[in-house]
Design a protein around this motif. Structure first.
Motif, PDB file in Angstrom:
ATOM      1  N   GLN A 167       0.895  -1.364  -0.057  1.00  0.00           N
ATOM      2  CA  GLN A 167       0.262   0.056   0.177  1.00  0.00           C
ATOM      3  C   GLN A 167       0.757   1.239   0.096  1.00  0.00           C
ATOM      4  N   MET A 168       1.902   1.181   0.785  1.00  0.00           N
ATOM      5  CA  MET A 168       2.800   2.169   0.912  1.00  0.00           C
ATOM      6  C   MET A 168       3.327   2.827  -0.492  1.00  0.00           C
ATOM      7  N   LEU A 169       3.784   1.606  -1.205  1.00  0.00           N
ATOM      8  CA  LEU A 169       4.628   1.726  -2.585  1.00  0.00           C
ATOM      9  C   LEU A 169       3.282   2.455  -3.550  1.00  0.00           C
ATOM     10  N   TRP A 170       2.304   1.619  -3.337  1.00  0.00           N
ATOM     11  CA  TRP A 170       1.207   2.048  -4.085  1.00  0.00           C
ATOM     12  C   TRP A 170       0.853   3.726  -4.331  1.00  0.00           C
ATOM     13  N   LYS A 171       0.829   4.225  -2.925  1.00  0.00           N
ATOM     14  CA  LYS A 171       0.452   5.461  -2.451  1.00  0.00           C
ATOM     15  C   LYS A 171       1.680   6.342  -3.124  1.00  0.00           C
ATOM     16  N   GLN A 172       2.913   5.910  -3.028  1.00  0.00           N
ATOM     17  CA  GLN A 172       3.953   6.898  -3.384  1.00  0.00           C
ATOM     18  C   GLN A 172       4.285   6.649  -4.995  1.00  0.00           C
ATOM     19  N   SER A 173       3.412   5.744  -5.580  1.00  0.00           N
ATOM     20  CA  SER A 173       3.517   5.430  -7.097  1.00  0.00           C
ATOM     21  C   SER A 173       4.929   4.988  -7.149  1.00  0.00           C
ATOM     22  N   ILE A 174       5.427   4.132  -6.437  1.00  0.00           N
ATOM     23  CA  ILE A 174       6.750   3.419  -6.868  1.00  0.00           C
ATOM     24  C   ILE A 174       6.376   2.052  -7.205  1.00  0.00           C
ATOM     25  N   THR A 175       7.026   1.591  -8.266  1.00  0.00           N
ATOM     26  CA  THR A 175       6.857   0.276  -8.765  1.00  0.00           C
ATOM     27  C   THR A 175       8.027  -0.690  -7.862  1.00  0.00           C
ATOM     28  N   LYS A 176       7.880  -1.880  -7.911  1.00  0.00           N
ATOM     29  CA  LYS A 176       8.754  -3.099  -7.440  1.00  0.00           C
ATOM     30  C   LYS A 176      10.015  -2.997  -8.084  1.00  0.00           C
ATOM     31  N   ASP A 177      10.204  -2.722  -9.098  1.00  0.00           N
ATOM     32  CA  ASP A 177      11.422  -2.642 -10.027  1.00  0.00           C
ATOM     33  C   ASP A 177      12.019  -1.488  -9.455  1.00  0.00           C
ATOM     34  N   ASP A 178      11.427  -0.295  -9.012  1.00  0.00           N
ATOM     35  CA  ASP A 178      12.258   0.661  -8.225  1.00  0.00           C
ATOM     36  C   ASP A 178      12.847   0.650  -6.990  1.00  0.00           C
ATOM     37  N   VAL A 179      12.477  -0.590  -6.343  1.00  0.00           N
ATOM     38  CA  VAL A 179      12.740  -0.805  -5.115  1.00  0.00           C
ATOM     39  C   VAL A 179      14.056  -1.733  -4.894  1.00  0.00           C
ATOM     40  N   LEU A 180      15.286  -1.343  -4.191  1.00  0.00           N
ATOM     41  CA  LEU A 180      16.569  -1.907  -4.153  1.00  0.00           C
ATOM     42  C   LEU A 180      16.170  -3.166  -3.449  1.00  0.00           C
ATOM     43  N   GLY A 181      15.370  -2.998  -2.338  1.00  0.00           N
ATOM     44  CA  GLY A 181      15.265  -4.231  -1.375  1.00  0.00           C
ATOM     45  C   GLY A 181      14.622  -4.050  -0.169  1.00  0.00           C
ATOM     46  N   VAL A 182      14.412  -4.853   0.718  1.00  0.00           N
ATOM     47  CA  VAL A 182      13.621  -4.559   2.083  1.00  0.00           C
ATOM     48  C   VAL A 182      14.804  -4.922   3.019  1.00  0.00           C
ATOM     49  N   GLY A 183      15.061  -4.114   3.935  1.00  0.00           N
ATOM     50  CA  GLY A 183      16.054  -4.544   5.018  1.00  0.00           C
ATOM     51  C   GLY A 183      15.153  -4.576   6.285  1.00  0.00           C
ATOM     52  N   VAL A 184      15.446  -5.794   7.197  1.00  0.00           N
ATOM     53  CA  VAL A 184      14.925  -5.969   8.359  1.00  0.00           C
ATOM     54  C   VAL A 184      15.677  -6.295   9.302  1.00  0.00           C
ATOM     55  N   GLY A 185      15.614  -5.345  10.507  1.00  0.00           N
ATOM     56  CA  GLY A 185      16.293  -5.212  11.563  1.00  0.00           C
ATOM     57  C   GLY A 185      15.324  -6.020  12.763  1.00  0.00           C
ATOM     58  N   ILE A 186      15.607  -6.959  13.422  1.00  0.00           N
ATOM     59  CA  ILE A 186      15.007  -7.553  14.477  1.00  0.00           C
ATOM     60  C   ILE A 186      15.637  -8.094  15.739  1.00  0.00           C
ATOM     61  N   VAL A 187      15.103  -8.121  17.030  1.00  0.00           N
ATOM     62  CA  VAL A 187      15.968  -8.243  17.929  1.00  0.00           C
ATOM     63  C   VAL A 187      16.027  -9.920  18.112  1.00  0.00           C
ATOM     64  N   GLY A 188      17.044 -10.096  18.896  1.00  0.00           N
ATOM     65  CA  GLY A 188      17.610 -11.557  19.105  1.00  0.00           C
ATOM     66  C   GLY A 188      18.530 -12.001  18.061  1.00  0.00           C
TER      67      GLY A 188
END
Ligand SMILES: [Zn+2]
Length: 412
Positions: free
Chosen positions: A136-157
């Motif tokens: 939804q966030m990408l859609w609202k910002q008119s960003i396509t998946k091809d324009d995304v470098l990646g998803v970075g996740v930080g998590i405890v543990g």
């Protein structure tokens, strides 16, 4: 380091050279091709080829002319990373709240949301909910998946960065969860996962402020206490991914019970939770004069304790100073083992200059000659940006380390 370059049809030398040029531009800003050659040790012809290829692929761009260094010198075209072309998604999963957002390659947040981590959802349901928020966030910002470098996740543990699996995350889920697999299946975007403190350490090291620093200890206080160790510019994991668990060093034999099951851990003696609990006890007895007038015991937070310390509340000073004694002892011990160039402190506690100076004095006594005031520094990271660790991870692992070979296609 983890090998993330398998399957790419690029020679390893070329990948390394592209990576070298990108890191030079990250650390020094726009450079001319000639400067890149001088700084990298590559031949001018090799630099020109690589730079032109990366300009064709939209990774680099020409940004103007350099000033003449002498009257006779030719003006040279400056080249920089094109930071407006790609976007990054950052995600931080902590015990209580989860933050997700999208930014450009300069970490300017375009959209951001925060919501409760808890609930009775299964790990997969929870991660799929995150995926739909991202979409939804990408859609609202008119960003396509091809324009995304990646998803970075930080998590405890404990996290296995190679498989993207969270092995153990106190208070979030009780079984191993392969975060990368679940998110990649639903988002069809590359995902990198790392322990949250290690992700912040990666972020800290990539700041221009630490140019020339190879060995660094990053200490995060509040809500718990964690650290990450960087040796020769790479995260140090230890043999079972547990290196840097400063919070679970036993500092007081038979001390208070820790959430890990041991007694006397540094975290059990110094965490924000412990300090808040102790200050509340004193508040109930009326022994914190300033807090008793200015705060509500039920909703007391760390920032109020810091404020009360600064205005000289005697009860609060007692609690904080005791915690700082233990904390400095823990940090000093780690410094003696690793002899780092920098120890970086991150968290609301350290934002107070009085508290910070108190820690420096204590460390100076414990590690004489350590020159602690230049070694121990406050983190330069924007602590309001909860996802900065995840964002940096993507840039580091999917852009700089890979020589940006996933962008632009024809790189053979
Ligand atoms: Zn513990």
């Amino acid at each position: 380091m983890v090998n993330k370059t398998r399957g790419l049809n690029v020679s390893s030398i070329k990948l390394r050279n592209r990576s070298l040029i990108l890191r030079l531009l990250r650390d020094r800003g726009p450079l001319s091709r000639r400067e890149m050659a001088l700084l990298s040790g590559l031949t001018p012809a090799a630099v020109t080829n690589l730079v032109n290829e990366m300009i064709d692929q939209g990774i680099l761009k020409e940004v103007g002319m350099a000033q003449r260094s002498s009257k006779a010198g030719r003006r040279r075209i400056l080249v920089d990373i094109d930071k407006e072309r790609k976007y990054i998604i950052g995600l931080n999963i902590s015990t209580r709240t989860t933050s997700v957002g999208v930014s450009d390659m300069d970490f300017n947040l375009l959209a951001h949301e925060e919501f409760d981590t808890g609930g009775d959802r299964s790990p997969a349901e929870f991660l799929n909910e995150i995926s739909s928020r991202v979409m939804q966030m990408l859609w609202k910002q008119s960003i396509t998946k091809d324009d995304v470098l990646g998803v970075g996740v930080g998590i405890v543990g404990s996290v296995d960065p190679e498989s993207g699996q969270s092995n153990l995350a106190y208070g979030i889920w009780s079984q191993p969860v392969n975060i990368r697999r679940i998110l990649e299946e639903s988002l069809e975007i590359k995902v990198v996962v790392e322990n949250n403190v290690r992700a912040l350490a990666v972020s800290e090291l990539s700041l221009q402020k630490h140019l020339g620093v190879s060995n660094l200890i990053f200490v995060k206080h509040s809500p718990g206490l964690g650290s990450a160790v960087i040796i020769n510019q790479s995260l140090f994991y230890g043999s079972t991914d547990c290196a840097g668990e400063i919070g679970h060093m036993v500092i007081e034999r038979g001390g208070p019970l820790c959430r890990c099951g041991q007694k006397g851990c540094l975290e059990a003696l110094t965490s924000a939770e412990k300090m808040i609990w102790e200050v509340k006890e004193l508040m109930r007895r009326g022994e914190t004069p300033w807090l008793n007038l200015n705060s509500d015991e039920k909703s007391l937070v760390m920032e109020e304790i810091v404020e009360a310390y600064e205005v000289g509340d005697v009860g609060v000073i007692r609690v904080v100073e005791m915690a700082l004694e233990y904390l400095s002892l823990g940090i000093a011990n780690v410094m003696k083992i690793f002899d780092p160039q920098r120890v970086i402190l991150y968290g609301p506690l350290f934002k107070s200059d009085q508290i910070f100076q108190s820690i420096l004095r204590k460390i100076d006594q414990l590690v004489p000659g350590s020159n602690s005031s230049s070694v121990v520094q406050l983190s330069a990271l924007d602590s309001d940006n909860k996802i900065i660790g995840g964002l940096s991870l993507v840039l580091e692992r999917l852009f700089f380390e890979t020589g940006a070979t996933s962008i632009g296609g024809k790189t053979a």
